[in-house]
Design a protein around this motif. Structure first.
Motif, PDB file in Angstrom:
ATOM      1  N   PRO A 227       0.811  -1.223   0.000  1.00  0.00           N
ATOM      2  CA  PRO A 227       0.000   0.000   0.000  1.00  0.00           C
ATOM      3  C   PRO A 227       0.844   1.274   0.000  1.00  0.00           C
ATOM      4  CG  PRO A 227      -0.096  -1.088   2.146  1.00  0.00           C
ATOM      5  CD  PRO A 227       0.567  -2.043   1.209  1.00  0.00           C
ATOM      6  N   PHE A 228       2.117   1.153   0.386  1.00  0.00           N
ATOM      7  CA  PHE A 228       3.021   2.308   0.365  1.00  0.00           C
ATOM      8  C   PHE A 228       3.834   2.400  -0.923  1.00  0.00           C
ATOM      9  CE2 PHE A 228       2.386   1.412   4.895  1.00  0.00           C
ATOM     10  CZ  PHE A 228       2.008   2.663   5.364  1.00  0.00           C
ATOM     11  N   ALA A 229       3.526   1.573  -1.924  1.00  0.00           N
ATOM     12  CA  ALA A 229       4.270   1.601  -3.180  1.00  0.00           C
ATOM     13  C   ALA A 229       4.289   2.988  -3.833  1.00  0.00           C
ATOM     14  CB  ALA A 229       3.725   0.550  -4.147  1.00  0.00           C
ATOM     15  N   PRO A 230       3.190   3.761  -3.791  1.00  0.00           N
ATOM     16  CA  PRO A 230       3.271   5.120  -4.360  1.00  0.00           C
ATOM     17  C   PRO A 230       4.326   5.981  -3.671  1.00  0.00           C
ATOM     18  CG  PRO A 230       0.982   4.469  -4.083  1.00  0.00           C
ATOM     19  CD  PRO A 230       1.809   3.431  -3.384  1.00  0.00           C
ATOM     20  N   SER A 231       4.509   5.795  -2.368  1.00  0.00           N
ATOM     21  CA  SER A 231       5.551   6.544  -1.656  1.00  0.00           C
ATOM     22  C   SER A 231       6.939   6.099  -2.103  1.00  0.00           C
ATOM     23  CB  SER A 231       5.404   6.342  -0.141  1.00  0.00           C
ATOM     24  OG  SER A 231       4.224   6.943   0.333  1.00  0.00           O
ATOM     25  N   SER A 232       7.111   4.791  -2.276  1.00  0.00           N
ATOM     26  CA  SER A 232       8.402   4.284  -2.747  1.00  0.00           C
ATOM     27  C   SER A 232       8.744   4.864  -4.107  1.00  0.00           C
ATOM     28  CB  SER A 232       8.371   2.760  -2.827  1.00  0.00           C
ATOM     29  OG  SER A 232       8.143   2.176  -1.560  1.00  0.00           O
ATOM     30  N   GLN A 233       7.731   5.026  -4.953  1.00  0.00           N
ATOM     31  CA  GLN A 233       7.968   5.607  -6.273  1.00  0.00           C
ATOM     32  C   GLN A 233       8.353   7.080  -6.169  1.00  0.00           C
ATOM     33  OE1 GLN A 233       8.582   3.655  -8.505  1.00  0.00           O
ATOM     34  NE2 GLN A 233       6.832   2.755  -9.514  1.00  0.00           N
ATOM     35  N   LEU A 234       7.785   7.777  -5.185  1.00  0.00           N
ATOM     36  CA  LEU A 234       8.194   9.167  -4.958  1.00  0.00           C
ATOM     37  C   LEU A 234       9.679   9.232  -4.607  1.00  0.00           C
ATOM     38  CD1 LEU A 234       5.274  10.720  -2.841  1.00  0.00           C
ATOM     39  CD2 LEU A 234       5.787  11.124  -5.250  1.00  0.00           C
TER      40      LEU A 234
END
Length: 244
Positions: free
Chosen positions: A191-198
């Motif tokens: 669920p934190f994958a968008p943060s990892s992409q940031l």
């Protein structure tokens, strides 16, 4: 290479050492060392069924003063027990590593390490938002769309209902970029994958290697994924030593 490893929120250094054991066997020629955060918190999901306390975090609420203390603690270990060639972090530990590298860039300091390996990183937070306004934003703005996961992650302050309203994160919209080589391991079901992409966007693209796999917010344990992780890390080690 000699690596210092930072655990995620709600675990500890012994837990991270156990979780990294399969990968560590694939990186046997390198040294991995571990140390604990100083703040107590609730255990990560399912961790208390598998591992005993303490359960620790690098910062409770994500406030700038807490991030500053965590960075000071990390720098003290690097300075007193180093030199280290690289840093490995999971989740909040990965975010703290990114925060350190971004602050060093902001201050014009020479990088302390050659390589950072970031597993499932959340957003790196800032310690002094007033002085880095051109590189940071409120955490609530950065994680719009998946903020519920952060509400469950960060501890709510008694005076502030929403912890995202008191935490500031580095923003990829600014000019600041991590200069050292980085490896980013991201689970597609995290669920934190968008943060990892940031975080990937906060690195120099020619020095950032990314591995996506089918896992969630956990260190990979499948043999084929671990083989890919080890290969990517070894390649990045070679490139970092060549200053590429």
């Amino acid at each position: 290479m000699r690596f210092l490893c930072l655990h995620g929120r709600g675990t500890n250094s012994d837990i991270l050492e156990a979780q990294l054991a399969p990968l560590r066997r694939r990186l046997a020629q390198h040294t991995l060392e571990f140390f604990d955060a100083q703040s107590a918190c609730a255990p990560a999901p399912e961790i208390s069924d598998l591992y005993p306390p303490p359960y620790l975090c690098w910062y409770e609420h994500g406030r700038p003063d807490e991030v500053s203390i965590a960075l000071d603690e990390l720098c003290a270990v690097l300075d007193e027990d180093g030199p280290y060639d690289g840093l490995i972090g999971f989740s909040e530990g990965a975010a703290l590593i990114a925060s350190l590298l971004l602050f060093d860039e902001l201050a014009g300091r020479r990088p302390r390490i050659q390589l950072a390996v970031l597993f499932n990183s959340v957003v790196p937070l800032t310690a002094h938002p007033a002085g880095v306004q051109h590189t940071s934003s409120l955490l609530s703005e950065l994680v719009h769309g998946h903020h519920d996961h952060y509400l469950a992650l960060l501890k709510t302050d008694e005076q502030v209902d929403d912890p995202l309203a008191q935490a500031w994160g580095f923003s990829p919209a600014g000019p600041l970029r991590i200069a050292v080589s980085t490896v980013h391991i991201i689970g597609d079901q995290d669920p934190f994958a968008p943060s990892s992409q940031l975080v990937v966007k906060m690195c120099q693209p020619e020095r950032a290697q990314v591995l996506r796999h089918g896992g969630s917010h956990a260190l990979p344990q499948a043999g084929d994924v671990l083989d890919q992780c080890a290969e990517l890390i070894e390649t990045s080690i070679m490139l970092s030593s060549l200053k590429i």
